[in-house]
Design a protein around this motif. Structure first.
Motif, PDB file in Angstrom:
ATOM      1  N   SER A 193       0.827  -1.213   0.000  1.00  0.00           N
ATOM      2  CA  SER A 193       0.000   0.000   0.000  1.00  0.00           C
ATOM      3  C   SER A 193       0.856   1.255   0.000  1.00  0.00           C
ATOM      4  CB  SER A 193      -0.924   0.013   1.221  1.00  0.00           C
ATOM      5  OG  SER A 193      -1.811  -1.089   1.198  1.00  0.00           O
ATOM      6  N   ASN A 218      -3.581   7.097  -4.177  1.00  0.00           N
ATOM      7  CA  ASN A 218      -4.813   7.063  -3.393  1.00  0.00           C
ATOM      8  C   ASN A 218      -5.941   6.360  -4.148  1.00  0.00           C
ATOM      9  OD1 ASN A 218      -4.072   8.347  -0.953  1.00  0.00           O
ATOM     10  ND2 ASN A 218      -4.136  10.343  -1.962  1.00  0.00           N
ATOM     11  N   SER A 265      -2.890  13.445   8.143  1.00  0.00           N
ATOM     12  CA  SER A 265      -4.338  13.345   8.336  1.00  0.00           C
ATOM     13  C   SER A 265      -4.828  14.606   9.029  1.00  0.00           C
ATOM     14  CB  SER A 265      -4.679  12.119   9.193  1.00  0.00           C
ATOM     15  OG  SER A 265      -6.065  12.039   9.426  1.00  0.00           O
ATOM     16  N   THR A 304      -7.552  12.146   4.682  1.00  0.00           N
ATOM     17  CA  THR A 304      -6.250  11.530   4.925  1.00  0.00           C
ATOM     18  C   THR A 304      -5.601  11.186   3.595  1.00  0.00           C
ATOM     19  OG1 THR A 304      -7.013  10.573   7.019  1.00  0.00           O
ATOM     20  CG2 THR A 304      -5.046   9.608   6.020  1.00  0.00           C
ATOM     21  N   TYR A 308      -3.714   8.726   2.104  1.00  0.00           N
ATOM     22  CA  TYR A 308      -3.340   7.365   2.464  1.00  0.00           C
ATOM     23  C   TYR A 308      -2.035   6.925   1.812  1.00  0.00           C
ATOM     24  CZ  TYR A 308      -7.827   6.708   4.741  1.00  0.00           C
ATOM     25  OH  TYR A 308      -8.889   6.816   5.593  1.00  0.00           O
ATOM     26  N   THR A 354       0.570   8.388   4.036  1.00  0.00           N
ATOM     27  CA  THR A 354       0.476   7.785   5.369  1.00  0.00           C
ATOM     28  C   THR A 354       1.066   6.389   5.375  1.00  0.00           C
ATOM     29  OG1 THR A 354      -1.519   9.055   5.865  1.00  0.00           O
ATOM     30  CG2 THR A 354      -1.085   7.108   7.216  1.00  0.00           C
ATOM     31  N   MET A 355       0.741   5.589   4.370  1.00  0.00           N
ATOM     32  CA  MET A 355       1.279   4.234   4.292  1.00  0.00           C
ATOM     33  C   MET A 355       2.783   4.253   4.062  1.00  0.00           C
ATOM     34  SD  MET A 355      -1.101   2.179   4.940  1.00  0.00           S
ATOM     35  CE  MET A 355      -2.888   2.260   5.135  1.00  0.00           C
TER      36      MET A 355
END
Length: 290
Positions: free
Chosen positions: A47, A52, A247, A252, A254, A257-258
C-alpha cells in the motif's frame, strides 16, 4: 523359574500414518497462522507504493504503478529524519534506564531477604494494573510545575516509570532461575556483590535483557498519547506525531500515510529479527528452576 521374554512393541501402520497426519496438520496450521500474522505487513508495504485511487479501488492487489515517490515525499513532508532521531534518542534512553533499574531491582528482590520484601514486590507489580492514559492529566500538571514539559525528559521519565513494573516482574522470574552456587563461588574468589552482579550475573541475563528491550522498544517507539500531550515543539516531535501530519479534519492522504508507516515500522522489524532468539529464551527461562 519361568523366564518371560518381552516382545518388542510394533507400531501399527494405522497409528504411524495417524501420527504423520497429525504432524502435517500441525505444520499446516502453523503455516496458516504465520501467513495470517505476516499479511498485515505485506499489505502495509504494497500500500505504501500505491496512489490514493489505486489504494481504494484495489486495496488487496499489487500496485498498478509502483509509486516510489511516496516514500521520498513522506520522508520530506513529515520531516521524518528529524522525527526518527527524536524517537531514537527517547526510546534508547528510556530502554537503557529501564534495563538498569529493572535488572538491579529484580536482582535485589530475587536474591535478598529483608523486611517488607513482599510488600515492595506487590507495590512494584501493582504498577502493571494502573491505566497509563488515566495519568496524563496529573503528569501534565506535575511536569508543568517542574518545567519538564516540551523536553525529552517529559517522555523518558514517564516511559521508564510505566515500563519498570513489567521489567521487574520478568527480571525476578529469570534471576530466580540462576543457581545461587554461581554467586557463592564468585564470593569465595573475592568478589563483592557489585562484582558478582557485574561479572557473573549480568552477562547471564542476555535473554531477559533482550526480552525487556524489545517489549519496551515497541511501547516507546509507537507511543502517541504521551508525545501528543507533553511535546509542543516541532523540533522534538517523534515519529507517531509525524504520521499524524498526513491526516486532518477533512481527509487523509493514504499514499503518504502508508509510506510513512512503512518507514516507521522498519526499525522495529530489524530489532526483532536480531533479538528474536534471545527473546524466546527470556520468555521461558523464568519458568525453569535450577
Amino acid at each position: 523359574m519361568e523366564l518371560r521374554t518381552s516382545r518388542p512393541t510394533v507400531k501399527s501402520p494405522s497409528n504411524h500414518f495417524l501420527g504423520k497426519g497429525l504432524n502435517g496438520l500441525g505444520k499446516l496450521l502453523l503455516l496458516a497462522y504465520a501467513a495470517f500474522t505476516l499479511y498485515p505487513l505485506y499489505w502495509l508495504f504494497i500500500s505504501a507504493f500505491k496512489t490514493n485511487e489505486d489504494f481504494f479501488n484495489h486495496p488487496y492487489s499489487l500496485p498498478l504503478v509502483w509509486m516510489k515517490e511516496n516514500i521520498v515525499r513522506a520522508w520530506n513532508l513529515g520531516h521524518m529524519g528529524r522525527a526518527m532521531m527524536n524517537s531514537t534518542l527517547v526510546t534508547v534512553s528510556s530502554v537503557i534506564l529501564t534495563l538498569v533499574l529493572g535488572i538491579l531491582a529484580g536482582y535485589v528482590l530475587s536474591r535478598f531477604q529483608f523486611r517488607f520484601k513482599k510488600v515492595v514486590v506487590v507495590l512494584f507489580l501493582t504498577g502493571m494494573l494502573i491505566p497509563i492514559h488515566s495519568t496524563l492529566v496529573p503528569l501534565f500538571l506535575m511536569m508543568k510545575k517542574i518545567g519538564l514539559l516540551d523536553t525529552y525528559g517529559a517522555l523518558i521519565l514517564p516511559y521508564t516509570a510505566f515500563e519498570l513494573p513489567i521489567a521487574i516482574f520478568l527480571a525476578i522470574g529469570y534471576l530466580a532461575s540462576i543457581p545461587r552456587e554461581i554467586e557463592e563461588a564468585a564470593m569465595i574468589d573475592g568478589n563483592g556483590w557489585w562484582g558478582v552482579f557485574g561479572r557473573i550475573i549480568f552477562p547471564l541475563c542476555t535473554p531477559i535483557v533482550a526480552t525487556i528491550s524489545i517489549l519496551a522498544f515497541l511501547r516507546f517507539w509507537n507511543d502517541f498519547s504521551f508525545a501528543l500531550v507533553f511535546i509542543n515543539s516541532s523540533a522534538l516531535k517523534t515519529l507517531p506525531l509525524s504520521l499524524a501530519l498526513f491526516s486532518d479534519g477533512f481527509g487523509t492522504d493514504y499514499s503518504l500515510t502508508m509510506g510513512a508507516m512503512a518507514i516507521a515500522v522498519i526499525p522495529t522489524i530489524i530489532i526483532y529479527l536480531i533479538l528474536q532468539e534471545q527473546i524466546m529464551q527470556g520468555m521461558v527461562a523464568g519458568s525453569i528452576k535450577g
